[in-house]
Write an enzyme that holds these catalytic residues in place. Structure first.
Site, PDB file in Angstrom:
ATOM      1  N   ASP A  89      -2.509   4.668  -2.495  1.00 36.40           N
ATOM      2  CA  ASP A  89      -3.473   5.266  -1.595  1.00 36.40           C
ATOM      3  C   ASP A  89      -3.844   6.700  -2.006  1.00 36.40           C
ATOM      4  OD1 ASP A  89      -4.800   5.207   1.100  1.00 36.40           O
ATOM      5  OD2 ASP A  89      -3.470   6.913   1.429  1.00 36.40           O
TER       6      ASP A  89
ATOM      7  N   GLU B 255      -6.257   4.139  -5.939  1.00 36.67           N
ATOM      8  CA  GLU B 255      -7.520   4.359  -5.250  1.00 36.67           C
ATOM      9  C   GLU B 255      -7.986   5.756  -5.633  1.00 36.67           C
ATOM     10  OE1 GLU B 255      -9.365   4.963  -0.780  1.00 36.67           O
ATOM     11  OE2 GLU B 255      -7.438   5.801  -1.350  1.00 36.67           O
TER      12      GLU B 255
ATOM     13  N   HIS C 127     -10.935  -1.928   3.700  1.00 35.80           N
ATOM     14  CA  HIS C 127     -10.797  -1.558   5.117  1.00 35.80           C
ATOM     15  C   HIS C 127     -11.474  -0.231   5.452  1.00 35.80           C
ATOM     16  CE1 HIS C 127      -7.859   0.562   2.851  1.00 35.80           C
ATOM     17  NE2 HIS C 127      -7.668   1.378   3.865  1.00 35.80           N
ATOM     18  N   ASP C 128     -12.032   0.445   4.469  1.00 36.74           N
ATOM     19  CA  ASP C 128     -12.715   1.721   4.715  1.00 36.74           C
ATOM     20  C   ASP C 128     -14.230   1.578   4.708  1.00 36.74           C
ATOM     21  OD1 ASP C 128     -10.303   3.110   4.813  1.00 36.74           O
ATOM     22  OD2 ASP C 128     -10.299   3.460   2.653  1.00 36.74           O
TER      23      ASP C 128
ATOM     24  N   ASP D 225       0.872  -1.170   0.000  1.00 29.45           N
ATOM     25  CA  ASP D 225       0.000   0.000   0.000  1.00 29.45           C
ATOM     26  C   ASP D 225       0.914   1.226   0.000  1.00 29.45           C
ATOM     27  OD1 ASP D 225      -2.179   1.792   0.506  1.00 29.45           O
ATOM     28  OD2 ASP D 225      -3.231   0.134   1.474  1.00 29.45           O
TER      29      ASP D 225
END
Ligand code: GLC
Ligand code: CA
Length: 564
Positions: free
Chosen positions: A204, A262, A339-340, A98
């Protein structure tokens, strides 16, 4: 040589903090991932994206990096990372890092230098602006822009008397990508990890690398905090694409790696072709958020769980828009959650009455879409949202900021209902390995409370049950990756069937002379449906029935993979 291996891959995202703890400190670690490599291999996935494990003060669980070149002691050591990469590779599993390019921690040495004085050489590596004054002469931030994590996106720094921009938490100052030295440093860091052996990056918050540097107020209506949630001020802006081309030329072009960006901030299909078109010279693919939240979870505090319904029409129209829009232009990934997000089982499935059937159904859809699917750890056993009744059980920095403000306008019960449906903590609870204390995640005290249902919902139990969600995921991954449906499932055309049906998600995948029909019932009741043809083979049925007729009654959450 570029092999584009990622087109055939099935991804698996790991949230390391909550995956597996091996030293009883209650926090998952890299050795825990090493220990579970057999599990990952057995699942059948071959590309693992691990959320940040760099050195970090953990304000945002690792997305606030204080040293990009080291592993945080909570997660292990750099040697553990090297061992993980090597052992994964031995098993044919690739490791994706990430990559956090948009900001650092305020405890990163660069920021400490930057804030130390107005003329420090690193001053320009972050985004500093002078204060403004309101009519009464009171100091106010340079603009009225909101942060993603509540409140203003500016934070005042006493030492130098200026504000720094931080679109996430106060402890995550945004880097200034307009500065060429900073960019060079970030490229060198990225190459360092690729040279160490990682197979690519999930990048990210990449949509935010460039900002509107006129730094003027947004015209948008102010929210309850008196700030404007105008993401266009720092999302998908033109200069960003120049940085991405540079990143491609300086870094990505030289490796056979995967790059998946992302892109939040409302990027549309057209923007996606600039991020990840086949000829864009940028990324291989980008995650968009458009298919999330189709169950009306926001503002639903006064409804019971049973009253929330998935808008199936909207969900499939959205997915279809992306798939058709990118057809021939760029590759896309698919995912139900990360994870969000809350757990997809609690959003689009039915954890109370049809846990097994709905979990298998969601897996069926995900794993038969075109592009590259990503599974989020725990999804393969149908993990659910939290059952917390105490605000202190929540841990996310965003939740804390939110609670402080929301309590002025909502009751604690309403806030808890809202958080149980929407909070990022839902996806961050300990992985449910077995029914022993703390779900087999740790022998110590877990950093976050496991969801109470781990005694029934866990990997051990589902490994032993041939009809479990876990075994459905394994079967569907095998179907996608091996055998004669591989090519049609990965590359075949996609066409919605019965697009106006508001309960069923039905689509056809077609390549050369192979046609696959996927039928998924998103409802807790039976639905009559007339198949377009009688299939010659049933490759998957989550009810395991032996026969299919042309006119069928689909059972609750039934899912079928049929071949014409
Ligand atoms: C991304 C991450 C999220 C993080 C944010 C800031 O959206 O997925 O978890 O809080 O960026 O790094
Ligand atoms: Ca640990």
């Amino acid at each position: 040589m570029k092999t584009q291996w990622w087109k055939n891959a099935v991804g698996y995202q790991i949230y390391p903090r909550s995956f597996k703890d091996t030293n009883a400190d209650g926090i998952g670690d890299l050795r825990g991932i090493i220990e579970k490599l057999d599990y990952i291999q057995d699942l059948g996935v071959d590309c693992v994206w691990i959320c940040p494990f760099y050195r970090s003060p953990m304000d945002d669980n690792g997305y606030d990096v204080s040293d990009f070149y080291d592993v945080d002691p909570l997660f292990g050591t750099l040697d553990d990372a090297k061992e993980l990469i090597a052992k994964a590779h031995q098993k044919g599993i690739r490791i994706i890092l990430d990559l956090v390019l948009n900001h650092t921690s305020d405890e990163h040495p660069w920021f400490m230098e930057s804030r130390s004085s107005l003329d420090n050489p690193k001053r320009d590596w972050y985004i500093w602006q002078k204060p403004r004054q309101d009519e009464k002469g009171k100091r106010i931030p340079p603009t009225n822009w909101a942060s993603f994590f509540e409140g203003s996106c500016w934070n005042y720094d006493e030492t130098s008397g200026e504000y720094y921009l931080k679109i996430f938490s106060d402890k995550m100052p945004d880097l200034n990508w307009a500065n060429p030295d900073l960019r060079k440093e970030m490229y060198a860091m990225s190459r360092w990890w690729l040279d160490l052996g990682v197979d690519g990056f999930r990048v990210d918050a990449v949509a935010h690398l460039s900002k509107d540097t006129s730094f003027t107020d947004s015209e948008m209506k102010l929210n309850h905090d008196g700030v404007a949630p105008d993401w266009s001020k720092f999302s998908n802006r033109p200069e960003l694409f120049e940085y991405l081309h540079e990143f491609h030329d300086e870094v990505l072009k030289h490796y056979d790696c995967l790059s998946v960006g992302e892109v939040g901030g409302g990027a549309n299909v057209k923007a996606a072709t600039r991020y990840a078109g086949y000829h864009a010279k940028a990324f291989n693919m980008v995650f968009n958020f458009d298919h999330c939240w189709k169950n009306g979870a926001f503002g639903s505090e006064d409804k019971t769980d049973d009253e929330l319904t998935v808008n199936v029409l909207d969900l499939k129209e959205t997915m279809d828009r992306w798939i058709q829009g990118m057809k021939g232009k760029g590759w896309i990934p698919h995912y139900w959650l990360n994870h969000d997000h809350p757990r997809v089982m609690s959003q689009y499935g039915n954890p109370r009455k049809f846990h097994r059937a709905s979990g298998c159904m969601l897996g069926t859809v995900l794993l038969t879409l075109p592009g590259t699917p990503f599974i989020y750890n725990g999804e393969e056993i149908g993990m659910t949202n939290v059952d917390y009744t105490d605000i202190n059980d929540f841990n996310d920095v965003w939740v804390k900021n939110y609670y402080e403000k929301a309590i002025k306008r909502q009751s604690p019960e309403q806030i808890l209902t809202h958080l149980r449906r929407t909070s990022r903590d839902n996806a961050r609870t300990p992985m449910q390995w077995d029914d022993s204390a703390s779900a087999g995640f740790t022998t110590g005290k877990p950093h976050q409370k496991p969801v109470g249902n781990y005694k029934e919902i866990n990997v051990k139990q589902q490994s032993e049950d041939p009809s479990s969600i876990l075994n459905a995921y394994k079967h569907l991954i095998r179907l996608r990756k091996h055998g004669h449906l591989h090519s049609v499932l990965v590359n075949g055309d996609f066409k919605l069937i019965s697009p106006k049906n508001k309960d069923l998600f039905v689509f056809e995948r077609k390549k050369d002379d192979v046609t696959v029909l996927v039928v998924a019932n998103f409802r807790a009741h039976e639905i009559r449906y007339k198949l377009p043809y009688l299939p010659k083979a049933i490759h998957y049925d989550n009810y395991g029935l032996a026969e299919i007729t042309k006119e069928i009654v689909l059972l609750p959450y039934q899912a079928l993979v049929l071949e014409k």
